[in-house]
Design an enzyme around this catalytic site. Sequence first.
Site, PDB file in Angstrom:
ATOM      1  N   ASP A 186      44.914  42.020  28.361  1.00 40.37           N
ATOM      2  CA  ASP A 186      46.292  41.886  27.883  1.00 40.37           C
ATOM      3  C   ASP A 186      47.189  41.822  29.122  1.00 40.37           C
ATOM      4  O   ASP A 186      47.950  42.751  29.437  1.00 40.37           O
ATOM      5  CB  ASP A 186      46.594  43.125  27.028  1.00 40.37           C
ATOM      6  CG  ASP A 186      47.991  43.137  26.472  1.00 40.37           C
ATOM      7  OD1 ASP A 186      48.383  44.179  25.902  1.00 40.37           O
ATOM      8  OD2 ASP A 186      48.709  42.122  26.620  1.00 40.37           O
TER       9      ASP A 186
ATOM     10  N   THR B 150      49.398  39.791  32.492  1.00 38.02           N
ATOM     11  CA  THR B 150      50.426  38.808  32.839  1.00 38.02           C
ATOM     12  C   THR B 150      49.719  37.475  33.108  1.00 38.02           C
ATOM     13  O   THR B 150      48.511  37.378  32.957  1.00 38.02           O
ATOM     14  CB  THR B 150      51.160  39.272  34.116  1.00 38.02           C
ATOM     15  OG1 THR B 150      50.191  39.781  35.053  1.00 38.02           O
ATOM     16  CG2 THR B 150      52.170  40.379  33.810  1.00 38.02           C
TER      17      THR B 150
ATOM     18  N   GLN C 282      55.651  44.134  41.066  1.00 38.76           N
ATOM     19  CA  GLN C 282      56.468  43.106  40.389  1.00 38.76           C
ATOM     20  C   GLN C 282      57.884  43.649  40.157  1.00 38.76           C
ATOM     21  O   GLN C 282      58.131  44.848  40.280  1.00 38.76           O
ATOM     22  CB  GLN C 282      55.826  42.751  39.041  1.00 38.76           C
ATOM     23  CG  GLN C 282      55.537  43.943  38.152  1.00 38.76           C
ATOM     24  CD  GLN C 282      54.297  43.768  37.295  1.00 38.76           C
ATOM     25  OE1 GLN C 282      53.862  42.657  36.970  1.00 38.76           O
ATOM     26  NE2 GLN C 282      53.688  44.891  36.913  1.00 38.76           N
TER      27      GLN C 282
ATOM     28  N   GLU D 124      45.966  49.883  33.632  1.00 41.15           N
ATOM     29  CA  GLU D 124      47.236  49.186  33.905  1.00 41.15           C
ATOM     30  C   GLU D 124      47.570  49.408  35.377  1.00 41.15           C
ATOM     31  O   GLU D 124      47.645  50.549  35.844  1.00 41.15           O
ATOM     32  CB  GLU D 124      48.316  49.770  32.993  1.00 41.15           C
ATOM     33  CG  GLU D 124      49.755  49.464  33.388  1.00 41.15           C
ATOM     34  CD  GLU D 124      50.060  47.985  33.490  1.00 41.15           C
ATOM     35  OE1 GLU D 124      49.943  47.276  32.473  1.00 41.15           O
ATOM     36  OE2 GLU D 124      50.414  47.549  34.603  1.00 41.15           O
TER      37      GLU D 124
ATOM     38  N   GLY E  61      42.689  46.273  37.452  1.00 39.89           N
ATOM     39  CA  GLY E  61      41.644  46.044  36.452  1.00 39.89           C
ATOM     40  C   GLY E  61      40.394  45.403  37.032  1.00 39.89           C
ATOM     41  O   GLY E  61      39.286  45.648  36.563  1.00 39.89           O
TER      42      GLY E  61
END
Length: 294
Positions: A157, A159, A33, A108, A140
């Site tokens: 948690d 995006t 990203q 992450e 994940g």
Amino acid sequence: MESQLWFSEEIKGRVRLSLRIKEQLYSAHSPFQHIEIFDTYEHGRMLVLDGYIMITEKDEFIYHEMISHVPLAVNPGIRRVLIIGGGDGGSVRELLKYPFIRQIDMVEIDQMVVEACQRFIPTTSAWLTDPRVKLYFQDGIKYMAEQDNCYDLILVDSTDPDGPGEVLFSRPFYQDCYKALTSNGILVNQHEGPFYERDAVDFIKAACQIEGIFPVYKIYQFHLPTYSSGYWFFGFSSKGLDPIANFSPGRWQSLNIATDYYNPELHRGAFALPNYVQRIFQSKIYQLRAENRD
Ligand code: SAM
């Protein structure tokens, strides 16, 4: 003299949230990203991923308190926690307030997000080096598929459901979350918002994907000024614990956990949904998709 620099997040070319910027502190393209960090006049430092506001120093406490203190006020037996995403570190900061939590694994996908936040946003990332925290830089969905009956709490948690986060809104992923949780396990997931049509589609999609996997599945609301419409949701799913019936305000208050948003009265209110949200949640699409599920 304030700068003439603005950052805008746009919704379908019709709605904008704009923040006046002092300066852009960081901009880089990771394999996953576009990562940007700005210094703003009103909201302090701000993390933006692929043009979407993730956190600002002014209001991130709301998101990170509501993702963590709600499940912890329901199950004081939580010892091992898994966070999927969470690159800014805000959820870790809140979880570490509980002395009985022994281990926090944070998976992450993008190490560059963590490094950028450790460099420019220590107010959320400073706790990532705590000895109870273990960081894994991987997808994940892959990590979750390998877990079995080993976490008391999972926080997704992530995006939004596009880009690397898309897989974290899928039925197989939620089924793997169920498998990874212990018998009193709780899953809290990023659940989008009902107000704008673009988000409501993702809100309903998430509901259709989760529906039917857990005996208990509810959604709860919080206001977050810098998220689209300022009104956002988490999902609460468990193998048996109910977020209201099994919630003991006195037990949570006896822990003396410092918060700026979460409190026991607000915990109850977060699960009281406005009529239009109930209608969306029970909407035809939701029922249709749930009936036609594989
Ligand atoms: N805590 C933030 C907030 O308050 O809104 C949530 C955003 S956090 C920065 C989202 C993180 O999810 C990002 O760092 C992103 O790299 C990560 N992520 C997205 N897809 C992922 C995946 N498939 N596996 C692991 N992490 C993922």
